[in-house]
Enzyme design. Structure first.
Site, PDB file in Angstrom:
ATOM      1  N   ASP A  60       0.815  -1.219   0.000  1.00  0.00           N
ATOM      2  CA  ASP A  60       0.000   0.000   0.000  1.00  0.00           C
ATOM      3  C   ASP A  60       0.849   1.270   0.000  1.00  0.00           C
ATOM      4  O   ASP A  60       2.008   1.259   0.415  1.00  0.00           O
ATOM      5  CB  ASP A  60      -0.875   0.032   1.260  1.00  0.00           C
ATOM      6  CG  ASP A  60      -2.056  -0.918   1.175  1.00  0.00           C
ATOM      7  OD1 ASP A  60      -2.050  -1.794   0.295  1.00  0.00           O
ATOM      8  OD2 ASP A  60      -2.973  -0.772   1.995  1.00  0.00           O
ATOM      9  N   ASP A  61       0.219   2.340  -0.423  1.00  0.00           N
ATOM     10  CA  ASP A  61       0.664   3.737  -0.234  1.00  0.00           C
ATOM     11  C   ASP A  61       1.692   4.256  -1.241  1.00  0.00           C
ATOM     12  O   ASP A  61       2.063   5.411  -1.182  1.00  0.00           O
ATOM     13  CB  ASP A  61       1.178   3.985   1.195  1.00  0.00           C
ATOM     14  CG  ASP A  61       0.113   3.773   2.237  1.00  0.00           C
ATOM     15  OD1 ASP A  61      -1.037   3.460   1.857  1.00  0.00           O
ATOM     16  OD2 ASP A  61       0.412   3.902   3.435  1.00  0.00           O
ATOM     17  N   HIS A 205       3.699  -2.243   3.239  1.00  0.00           N
ATOM     18  CA  HIS A 205       3.761  -0.897   2.655  1.00  0.00           C
ATOM     19  C   HIS A 205       5.102  -0.715   1.942  1.00  0.00           C
ATOM     20  O   HIS A 205       6.152  -0.902   2.568  1.00  0.00           O
ATOM     21  CB  HIS A 205       3.593   0.160   3.756  1.00  0.00           C
ATOM     22  CG  HIS A 205       2.253   0.102   4.425  1.00  0.00           C
ATOM     23  ND1 HIS A 205       1.957  -0.807   5.419  1.00  0.00           N
ATOM     24  CD2 HIS A 205       1.120   0.819   4.220  1.00  0.00           C
ATOM     25  CE1 HIS A 205       0.688  -0.623   5.792  1.00  0.00           C
ATOM     26  NE2 HIS A 205       0.161   0.354   5.082  1.00  0.00           N
TER      27      HIS A 205
HETATM   28 NI    NI Z   1      -2.632   3.225   3.114  1.00  0.00          NI
END
Ligand code: NI
Length: 245
Positions: A60-61, A205
């Protein structure tokens, strides 16, 4: 030879049932056609048709300008597919990295434009966050996001319904090693490998160095346990079939 009356009567009833079923299916389509579903997915199919236990690695991200390329090098070396829930703003800042994700056979998911808690936004703003991100992904990669992951897993019935059908399914995760707290590479590996089960969707992440560095060990240890890595769309749609004689 003409068919018997009773047979025709049975056929008539069957045809009538078919019409009723089709009408019902149509009604269900109309009811769910515009609004989203009110649920989210946290895991997928446990095994593929060869009986191998499946897991999906998700990041993610990102995309991050330097860490995501490093991660992509690792995934290429390990010949492992992953799913990236990208932030639209980051895609517009590192479009070449987003393109690399898709070019190298990974899957892209929608993680909103500015990473807000969707529960604090109006339906209209939720739509805008997701639509702008989907547009940026399509513009820079030529690919459309398969699924959506709300930032922070921030989801309730209203948000789930506000997410347009084209951005569904909404996908959360099974295993969260809390890598964003930076507990150290070894802890991240232990938590992921210790908690992974067949069908698990693993959350990491690609904006934290530790998380990226933990990946070779995570892949190695899960492979040793027999796990096979697939993307989110694959783990959600893999059919467990049997051979018929
Ligand atoms: Ni996030």
């Amino acid at each position: 030879m003409s068919r018997s009356k009773s047979l025709r009567a049975v056929e008539g009833i069957l045809n009538l049932s078919k019409v009723i079923l089709q009408a019902l299916a149509g009604l269900i389509l109309i009811l769910t056609g515009t609004a989203g579903y009110s649920g989210a997915v946290t895991s997928g199919n446990e095994f593929d048709q060869d009986g191998s236990p499946l897991v999906a690695l998700t990041f993610d991200d990102g995309p991050h300008a330097t860490l995501t390329p490093r991660l992509l090098d690792i995934l290429a070396k390990e010949d492992t597919p992953a799913t990236f829930y990208v932030v639209g703003k980051m895609v517009s800042e590192s479009p070449e990295v987003a393109q690399r994700i898709v070019d190298e056979g990974h899957e892209i998911g929608n993680h909103s434009w500015t990473h807000p808690d969707l529960r604090k936004l109006s339906d209209e703003k939720i739509n805008k966050e997701l639509a702008n991100t989907a547009k940026a992904i399509e513009k820079h990669t030529g690919s459309q996001p398969y699924s959506t992951r709300p930032p922070y897993g921030g989801l309730n019935a209203r948000v789930a319904k506000a997410i347009p059908r084209e951005y569904q399914p909404v996908v959360l995760w099974t295993v969260d090693p809390k890598d964003w707290q930076k507990p150290g590479i070894q802890k991240i590996v232990e938590r992921v490998v210790g908690e992974a089960k067949p069908g698990s969707i693993l959350l990491l992440h690609d904006i934290h160095e530790e998380s990226v560095e933990a990946v070779p060990k995570i892949i190695g240890e899960l492979r040793n346990k027999g796990f096979k890595f697939v993307t989110v769309s694959q783990i959600l749609t893999t059919k467990h079939t049997v051979d018929l004689e």
